[in-house]
Structures are given as structure tokens and as C-alpha cells.
Design an enzyme around this catalytic site. Structure first.
Site, PDB file in Angstrom:
ATOM      1  N   ASP A   1       0.836  -1.193   0.000  1.00  0.00           N
ATOM      2  CA  ASP A   1       0.000   0.000   0.000  1.00  0.00           C
ATOM      3  C   ASP A   1       0.873   1.246   0.000  1.00  0.00           C
ATOM      4  OD1 ASP A   1      -2.023  -1.823   0.346  1.00  0.00           O
ATOM      5  OD2 ASP A   1      -2.395  -1.316   2.446  1.00  0.00           O
ATOM      6  N   LYS A   2       0.354   2.302  -0.557  1.00  0.00           N
ATOM      7  CA  LYS A   2       1.071   3.581  -0.539  1.00  0.00           C
ATOM      8  C   LYS A   2       1.438   3.985   0.877  1.00  0.00           C
ATOM      9  CE  LYS A   2       0.555   8.456  -1.817  1.00  0.00           C
ATOM     10  NZ  LYS A   2      -0.328   9.473  -2.442  1.00  0.00           N
TER      11      LYS A   2
END
Length: 224
Positions: A53-54
Site C-alpha cells: 500500500d502507498k
């Protein structure tokens, strides 16, 4: 490589310690991404083997050849003990699971279909947050049995132990209090360890230290 720590590099792979806030892949509205940085700084650019995930920091594996990428992808998907790539994470979550160690096995909706998903966990530490009201927390070591989108974040939210700083699946009111009281602005989830089998040789054990904000938060909690 500018801004991104290299944890390991050999003829087959490049393993990086991705900072939180950096998207892995480019897309609409994404100006800076890991795949773009790789394309601009490496020739030929390493290939992404899995995603983070970012908002999640930590280890990400890339392959230097298509053959290596296919091999690593198989190791990630086999699900056979002793023959897979092990991915372990560190997280700080609200409350504490009833059992000190266990397996979260809950289906997750992925693109309209329900998919089996499993996350193993172990409680490393627990305590209370420095807030006016008594609020418990726990530090978990987690290992993916499957690799669904946002799996750890969703599983812990579903079991009542959302990750602190999670603005998508977490406790939004608590996150707001923690931002004000402790300056917490990031998701407390870090991909800390990779174990990669190697043909004809010992496993490759790789670790990445947690980012500074992770350590600062824990110090503030434990010093109280």
C-alpha cells in the site's frame, strides 16, 4: 538509488525499503511512484513482483529478469511450507487480540467476489495509550498466508483491532486524537522481514528497520 534504501541486490533481485507515502505503481493523479523511479534510474528497470500500500512502509521485492520475476511470483503463490517467500509485518493496533497468537481466516471482497484470506499474528507487546481515557494498544508481528488487497488492514479492522493511523479502515476519531496528542500522521504498518528461498543455497533473510515515526511513537508510548 535516491531517497529509497537498498536492502539487498544481486543478479536476480533488488529489494528496497519503500518509504510510506510512495505509491508502488503510477496511475491517474500519481506524480511519483516506485515503478517510475525504477524506470528513470535503472536500465533495464527491475520488475515489480508484489505490492505494498502507498501508506505502508517496508520491504518490497523486484526482479531483474522476467524469468526471475516468474520464479518469485510462483514462490509467493505456492503456499507450501518451506517453499514460499515469507512476508512479515509489524503493526500497532487498537486493543489486543483475545489470543496472544493465532490465525485470522476471513473472506474479503475482491473486485466483487469473496476470496479466502489468512493472516497469522503474534502479540509482541501491549499497553495503554497516553490519552485521558483508558485506551489499550498492542504491537503485532504478522505474516501473510494470502496476499489480498489491504489484507492486514482489513483483517485487523474486522476483528476490532484496527491499525493506528489507518485513515481508510481504522478508528477515525481515535486517529484524530492521536494526531493532536502525539503527532501521529502515518499508518503504523511496516513490512519488516522477507525470507526468500534460493535454489541450491540457504534462504535469504532480509530485514528493514521501522521508519523514524514508528520508533518515535513507540518511545512516547513506552516512556510514559
Amino acid at each position: 538509488m535516491k531517497r529509497i534504501e537498498i536492502i539487498h541486490e544481486d543478479d536476480l533481485c533488488l529489494v528496497l525499503n519503500k518509504p510510506a507515502g510512495l505509491a508502488v505503481q503510477g496511475g491517474k493523479g500519481v506524480k511519483v511512484s516506485l515503478d517510475r523511479i525504477l524506470a528513470e534510474t535503472r536500465s533495464p528497470p527491475p520488475l515489480l513482483v508484489h505490492r505494498l500500500d502507498k501508506d505502508t512502509s517496508g520491504l518490497i521485492l523486484t526482479a531483474k529478469t522476467r524469468e526471475a520475476a516468474a520464479c518469485f511470483s510462483r514462490l509467493l503463490g505456492e503456499g507450501k511450507a518451506g517453499h514460499t517467500i515469507v512476508k512479515q509485518y509489524l503493526a500497532v493496533c487498537l486493543g489486543c487480540p483475545v489470543k496472544k497468537a493465532g490465525n485470522i481466516s476471513l473472506e474479503l471482497e475482491i473486485h466483487g467476489s469473496m476470496k479466502k484470506s489468512e493472516t497469522r499474528y503474534r502479540v509482541i507487546k501491549s499497553g495503554s495509550l497516553p490519552l485521558p481515557e483508558e485506551t489499550g494498544f498492542s504491537v503485532l508481528e504478522l505474516e501473510l498466508g494470502t496476499g489480498r488487497m489491504h489484507q492486514i488492514r482489513r483483517h485487523l479492522a474486522m476483528t476490532g483491532n484496527p491499525i493506528l493511523g489507518d485513515d481508510k479502515y481504522g478508528d477515525f476519531a481515535l486517529n484524530k486524537k492521536l494526531r493532536k496528542a502525539m503527532g501521529l500522521k502515518r499508518l503504523l504498518l511496516h513490512a519488516c522481514r522477507l525470507v526468500i528461498p534460493q535454489a541450491g543455497g540457504p534462504h535469504l533473510y532480509l530485514c528493514a528497520p521501522a521508519p523514524d515515526y514508528f520508533g518515535s511513537f513507540m518511545e512516547a508510548v513506552l516512556i510514559r
